[in-house]
Design a protein around this motif. Structure first.
Motif: not given
Length: 732
Positions: A711-731
């Protein structure tokens, strides 16, 4: 939000007709065609039928030495677009992204690797380095120092148009101020033989769109890039606005993997969607650049759609594919440039090759270029899987009417997962033509395909079957709901593509495999999911290495947010493949920590107001690129600007996969802990599912479960070897 309206400030294009807009337009005015005998590769079965081949030395035009042919075409178009816009990329690097359509990617170069392997038994894998359809995006972003949201779209011949539309949506949502958007594809033996095997190519050497005697398409290659800006950004820097992108629409036939809906229903829906977004009536459209491939069924279906939309008053229309050849993923972008130039020059392009009306069509396209007053023009692009897109461009002096994107949290209302069992490792034997070997893998547990139809079991590849079953597990079909589908994949349908190309090379084109070719494209899983579930909204196959799933998630959520879908499926799917396994081992990718894996995950998403039980809510998705050397503080600041860290207890990351990324992930957790004043829990998942490009879809399922449990917020953080990045917040 007129100030966020997408405007066009720069154009770059390279094609068989020329390099540069002025040269190309002059050739079109003169009625020249870029089609000429094929020289890029030999074809024993089909000879040298004329194609739109670029015969200039790309290096002499300034292209970089490294990269596939598609990569270099994209780079040349991007360079010219940046120059055209007089854009200083350094001043807005963090807010400038790249979104390109690509369906061939580095296949032309990969074919050299396979020919050497099959014919001579030598493993010379270097040409495969740039095989991925996302490689053009990486090259453009790295070359010009761009760190905004970036990914590729691989939906066959609609890729370039969908990339342009998605770039506009990223701008309207506030994620970017500037986007380089378009498409790039080179000729390749695979697509050449594939379309020939489907009997869709004009064997006489020149396509004749809409003509009674048309015999099929003519191939081409090329690239086009548009600089799309938020109007406020363009005006602030004093840019010249060339045109406005006022409308765009996307749809899926959900009918057949290669044939269009016979009545053009999907094409009609895409055009209606573009008009609706632009708040225009059909009578406002002064010209239509038709998809017009010259194939029997496609031209008839498009003509029916035009007549359904415009009635007895179909505006002047033409297909310009005889000028360029059909450039596949680049076609929608090149034709977007044609439309913008038509507006600027107040001229209507001709439809070369047309001479006789087909009674089944009942319409005559423009046969000569002519001057005419234009305010709004439409461009159509349709692809395999019944994938349709329409764009509307308007003169710079028109008043923008595009709708703002509302703020809207999205609920996860279903999850379907086909994945390896936890901690399971098995040995996968490497089969010929590769040297014999055995590699440790995390393979999916056997899945029950009994619920698939006999045709699905017999004709669909394993990866596509996985996607369908995961989608069924997440979604309860409801015909009253408008459903969009976005399935991210890093490598696409590698097995199906490998079988097709191996046969092509081994048998010197003697026995083509027409049933294999349609299943080899990146959007085969998304297209088949749509057919299976009757999903007629946006159908997309984003690809961007390790952030392929998050790219799909953003597209799916955005379709709900802007009111184009009631529900959306966001997925990630990749498969184990002997070539990726063997080359990966050769290059030192696999070790005791980094074990290759596979999975299919599909999330069913609903608007916050939907009357459905919710597993969790997705409150933020952000995409971008990170700088090298890696700066953990900068990344933590980027995350903090997007989410309320006071609610976050856990970060889920792709650590314990690629070992090179472990230190960056750990450093970001430490920086976020400093931000919050408490130690965040660092949760990983690749130790269970293995390493593969869309593995963050598994991470998403882990984050959803953690948000529910804790029952908390969770971050999903992803990096790519070639420089991409992504963030997702799930509540919760």
């Amino acid at each position: 939000m007129a100030d966020r309206s997408p405007v066009i400030t720069g154009l770059g294009v390279i094609s068989a007709l020329g390099s540069g807009i002025d040269d190309i337009w002059s050739a079109m005015v003169a009625g020249q065609s870029g089609l000429k005998p094929l020289t890029l590769f030999q074809s024993t079965r089909y000879g040298q039928i004329p194609v739109g081949e670029i015969t200039h030395d790309l290096a002499e035009l300034g292209a970089p030495l490294h990269g596939s042919r598609s990569d270099k075409l994209a780079w040349l178009a991007a360079r010219d677009a940046i120059r055209s816009a007089n854009l200083d990329t350094r001043s807005a690097a963090d807010r400038t992204g790249v979104l390109l359509g690509s369906s061939v990617g580095g296949t032309h170069d990969t074919e050299r690797f396979l020919t050497t392997l099959i014919k001579h038994g030598k493993v010379l894998a270097r040409p495969t380095r740039f095989h991925e359809c996302s490689a053009p995006v990486d090259l453009v972003a790295e070359s010009f120092g761009l760190f905004g949201p970036s990914f590729a779209i691989s939906t066959a011949c609609s890729s370039g148009a969908i990339a342009i539309a998605t770039a506009a949506e990223l701008i309207q949502s506030g994620q970017a101020d500037v986007m380089l958007a378009g498409g790039a594809d080179s000729l390749s033996h695979t697509t050449w033989a594939g379309f020939h095997s489907l009997l869709l190519v004009d064997m006489q050497g020149g396509c004749k769109p809409f003509d009674a005697a048309r015999g099929g398409m003519s191939f081409g290659e090329g690239a086009a890039v548009l600089i799309i800006e938020a109007e406020e950004h363009a005006r602030k820097r004093g840019a010249t606005i060339l045109a406005r992108l006022t409308g765009w629409g996307a749809s899926c036939d959900a009918h057949h993997v290669t044939a269009p809906h016979p009545e053009g229903a999907g094409a009609l829906a895409a055009m209606q969607g573009a008009l609706r977004r632009a708040q225009l009536a059909p009578t406002h459209i002064g010209y239509v650049n038709a998809h017009g491939t010259g194939t029997r069924d496609n031209d008839v279906a498009e003509a029916k759609a035009l007549k359904s939309l415009f009635g007895a008053n179909v505006p002047p229309f033409s297909s310009t594919k005889r000028f360029f050849g059909h450039t596949l993923a680049a076609s929608g972008a090149i034709e977007a440039v044609v439309c913008i130039e038509a507006l600027r020059r107040q001229q209507l392009p001709a439809n070369p090759g047309f001479s006789e009306i087909d009674p089944a069509i009942g319409l005559s396209p423009l046969t000569k270029m002519r001057s005419e007053e234009l305010t709004h023009v439409m461009s159509n692009s349709f692809g395999f899987g019944g994938n349709n897109a329409a764009l509307i461009f308007s003169t710079a002096d028109t008043v923008p009417q595009t709708r703002p994107t509302p703020s809207n949290h999205t609920s996860v209302t279903g999850l379907g997962i086909i994945a390896p069992e936890k901690h399971s490792v098995s040995e996968r034997a490497i089969q010929p033509p590769l040297p014999p070997d055995s590699i440790k893998v995390r393979a999916c547990a056997p899945f029950d395909a009994a619920t698939l139809t006999p045709n699905q079991r017999r004709r669909l590849s394993r990866i596509t079957q996985m996607a369908i079953l995961a989608a069924r597990r997440s979604h309860a079909a409801d015909p009253s709901k408008r459903l969009a589908v976005a399935v991210g994949t890093g490598f696409g349908c590698l097995d199906e593509g490998a079988i097709f190309i191996e046969n092509l090379i081994t048998k010197d084109e003697a026995e083509p495999m027409p049933t294999r070719f349609p299943g080899s494209v990146h959007n085969a899983p998304a297209g088949q999911v749509a057919i299976d579930l009757g999903a007629r909204g946006l159908n997309s196959a984003p690809t961007m290495g390790e952030i392929s799933f998050e790219s799909a998630l953003w597209q799916a959520i955005n379709q709900i947010a802007i009111g184009e879908a009631d529900e959306a499926l966001a997925g990630g799917v990749d498969e184990l493949n002997k070539y990726a396994l063997s080359i990966g081992k050769r290059w030192g990718f696999w070790n005791e920590q980094t074990i290759p894996g596979e999975a299919a995950v599909v999330a069913n998403l609903s608007g916050a107001s939907a009357n459905k039980p919710s597993l969790a809510r997705v409150t933020a998705v952000r995409l971008g690129r990170y700088r090298r050397p890696f700066d953990a503080k900068r990344e933590a600041d980027w995350i903090a600007a997007a989410v309320d860290l006071s609610k976050v207890n856990v970060m889920v990351s792709g650590a314990k996969g690629w070992s090179e990324l472990d230190a960056p992930y750990n450093a970001v957790v430490e920086e976020l802990s400093r931000h919050t004043g408490r130690a965040l829990t660092h949760q990983t998942y690749k130790q269970d599912c293995g390493e593969f490009y869309s593995a963050s879809a598994i991470g998403f399922s882990v984050a959803v479960e953690l948000a529910r449990q804790q029952q908390c917020s969770v971050l999903l953080y992803t990096l790519s070897l070639r420089g991409g990045k992504a963030l997702c917040c799930i509540e919760p």
